[in-house]
Design an enzyme around this catalytic site. Structure first.
Site, mmCIF file in Angstrom:
data_model
loop_
_atom_site.group_PDB
_atom_site.id
_atom_site.type_symbol
_atom_site.label_atom_id
_atom_site.label_comp_id
_atom_site.label_asym_id
_atom_site.label_seq_id
_atom_site.Cartn_x
_atom_site.Cartn_y
_atom_site.Cartn_z
ATOM 1 N N ARG A 5 -14.111 -6.654 -2.679
ATOM 2 C CA ARG A 5 -13.366 -6.633 -1.451
ATOM 3 C C ARG A 5 -12.811 -5.116 -0.915
ATOM 4 O O ARG A 5 -12.200 -4.852 -1.761
ATOM 5 C CB ARG A 5 -12.169 -7.730 -1.257
ATOM 6 C CG ARG A 5 -11.675 -7.669 0.135
ATOM 7 C CD ARG A 5 -10.120 -6.792 -0.112
ATOM 8 N NE ARG A 5 -9.605 -6.649 1.211
ATOM 9 C CZ ARG A 5 -8.330 -6.196 1.353
ATOM 10 N NH1 ARG A 5 -7.881 -5.428 0.447
ATOM 11 N NH2 ARG A 5 -7.643 -6.328 2.777
ATOM 12 N N VAL A 6 -12.910 -4.564 -0.051
ATOM 13 C CA VAL A 6 -12.516 -3.427 0.527
ATOM 14 C C VAL A 6 -11.804 -3.436 1.640
ATOM 15 O O VAL A 6 -12.241 -4.219 2.704
ATOM 16 C CB VAL A 6 -13.665 -2.348 0.902
ATOM 17 C CG1 VAL A 6 -13.300 -0.981 1.059
ATOM 18 C CG2 VAL A 6 -14.564 -2.340 -0.536
ATOM 19 N N THR A 11 -0.624 0.070 6.554
ATOM 20 C CA THR A 11 -0.274 -0.765 5.476
ATOM 21 C C THR A 11 -0.182 -2.130 6.065
ATOM 22 O O THR A 11 0.375 -2.443 7.210
ATOM 23 C CB THR A 11 0.986 -0.325 4.889
ATOM 24 O OG1 THR A 11 1.480 -1.478 3.913
ATOM 25 C CG2 THR A 11 2.291 -0.061 5.657
ATOM 26 N N GLY A 12 -0.379 -2.918 5.389
ATOM 27 C CA GLY A 12 -0.397 -4.506 5.682
ATOM 28 C C GLY A 12 -1.719 -5.198 5.516
ATOM 29 O O GLY A 12 -2.224 -4.889 4.478
ATOM 30 N N ASP A 45 -8.582 -1.590 4.570
ATOM 31 C CA ASP A 45 -8.999 -0.606 5.431
ATOM 32 C C ASP A 45 -8.384 0.861 4.773
ATOM 33 O O ASP A 45 -8.939 1.833 5.433
ATOM 34 C CB ASP A 45 -7.731 -0.824 6.576
ATOM 35 C CG ASP A 45 -6.209 -0.690 6.014
ATOM 36 O OD1 ASP A 45 -6.010 -1.523 5.081
ATOM 37 O OD2 ASP A 45 -5.477 -0.120 6.669
ATOM 38 N N THR A 92 0.722 -1.100 -0.011
ATOM 39 C CA THR A 92 -0.146 0.112 -0.121
ATOM 40 C C THR A 92 0.995 1.155 -0.307
ATOM 41 O O THR A 92 2.011 1.153 0.362
ATOM 42 C CB THR A 92 -0.761 0.022 1.322
ATOM 43 O OG1 THR A 92 -1.747 -1.149 1.307
ATOM 44 C CG2 THR A 92 -1.910 1.037 1.146
ATOM 45 N N GLY A 131 -5.373 -5.087 5.681
ATOM 46 C CA GLY A 131 -6.543 -4.496 5.865
ATOM 47 C C GLY A 131 -7.361 -4.642 6.883
ATOM 48 O O GLY A 131 -8.120 -3.913 7.748
#
Length: 306
Positions: free
Chosen positions: A203-204, A225-226, A206, A176, A228
């Protein structure tokens, strides 16, 4: 004291020969943001820094975004102003070059915070953003290889199997990009991503969820980042700024946020960058790598690393 920090994603950079180019990418982004910041606008600094990362195909945002299970690009982005709590975000958007700029338009031109899918695309066209295909040959090749493996194993419909397979491509799994800046008056945070490789359609993560992947207020700003889903469950960006409100500086708050993520969800899950209202920067991770770069008053050159 003015300051800006950017990240290019947390995870594992499998091809370590790429590390110098990745460091150069975040360095270029922070220098671009710094030039805007010196003109006086944290908002412009964050947008322009994130755009540089979106335009770099090494990163999973904008050009070079990863593909969904059905071979499409669905991108997320958000931007937030700490002084007013104004925010704008897009989720599952396609056909644009710079989702962060569309998110800013949502913030400035509508009464809404988040637009999704086809609605976000229609809004982008109304705002004058031209049609653009962010797919790269490398991402398409990776998608084809993974999909072939899934078809061969007969596990194409099983998300757990997908999770195992995409570990072969860790450099794009959790990538991200984001930026946080303080111009002496206001803190702004922005984040952009192509999401998880082979993610379920629709899919959404964070990134576009205010408080989860992106947040700014009068005391601090954060970009995560990572994985979500971890940041969503912890409202991690907002939680990190709460740590600053309780007395921690940006670095200590970043470390506290990652300890929290590790406590509940284990290592190799998250990274975060922050700036506080004293111009301190912070960054922390529980992954092997997280590319970052920052500049603040008194520095002649940015500090960058993974």
């Amino acid at each position: 004291m003015v300051a800006i920090i950017v990240h290019g994603g947390a995870g594992t950079i499998r091809k370590e020969e790429r590390i110098p180019k990745i460091i150069e990418g975040v360095r270029e982004a922070v220098l671009t943001g710094w030039r805007e910041l010196k003109k006086g606008s944290a908002l412009d600094a964050v947008e322009e820094a994130v755009k540089v990362l979106e335009d770099n195909p090494l990163f999973n945002a904008g050009t070079g975004s990863v593909l969904t299970l059905d071979g499409k690009v669905e991108m997320d982005a958000a931007i937030m102003r700490g002084k007013t709590l104004d925010a704008g975000a897009v989720a599952g958007i396609w056909g644009v070059k710079n989702p962060i700029s569309v998110a800013r338009k949502v913030m400035e031109k509508t009464d809404h915070v988040l637009l999704i899918g086809e609605g976000a695309v229609k809004f982008a066209r109304l705002m004058g953003f031209p049609e653009y295909d962010p797919t790269t040959e490398e991402r398409r090749k990776q998608w084809e290889e993974l999909r072939k493996k899934l078809l061969e194993t007969g596990e194409i419909r099983h998300w757990k199997k997908l999770s195992e397979l995409i570990k072969e491509y860790p450099e794009v799994l959790r990538s991200t990009v984001g930026a946080v800046a303080f111009d002496g008056e206001e803190i702004v945070a922005g984040t952009s991503t192509g999401g998880v490789f082979l993610k379920m359609f629709g899919r959404v993560g964070d990134t576009p969820i205010i408080g989860a992947g992106t947040y700014a207020n009068e005391v601090a700003g954060a970009s995560c980042t990572g994985l979500g889903e971890v940041a969503i469950k912890l409202s991690l960006a907002k939680t990190a700024t709460d740590f600053v409100r309780l007395g921690l500086d940006a670095q200590a708050a970043s470390e506290a946020a990652i300890r929290l993520a590790t406590k509940y969800f284990g290592p190799d899950t998250m990274g975060i960058i922050m700036v506080d209202s004293n111009g301190n920067v912070g960054f922390a991770k529980n992954t092997k790598h997280m590319s970052y770069a920052f500049m603040k008053e008194g520095m002649k050159e940015p500090e960058a690393g993974v």
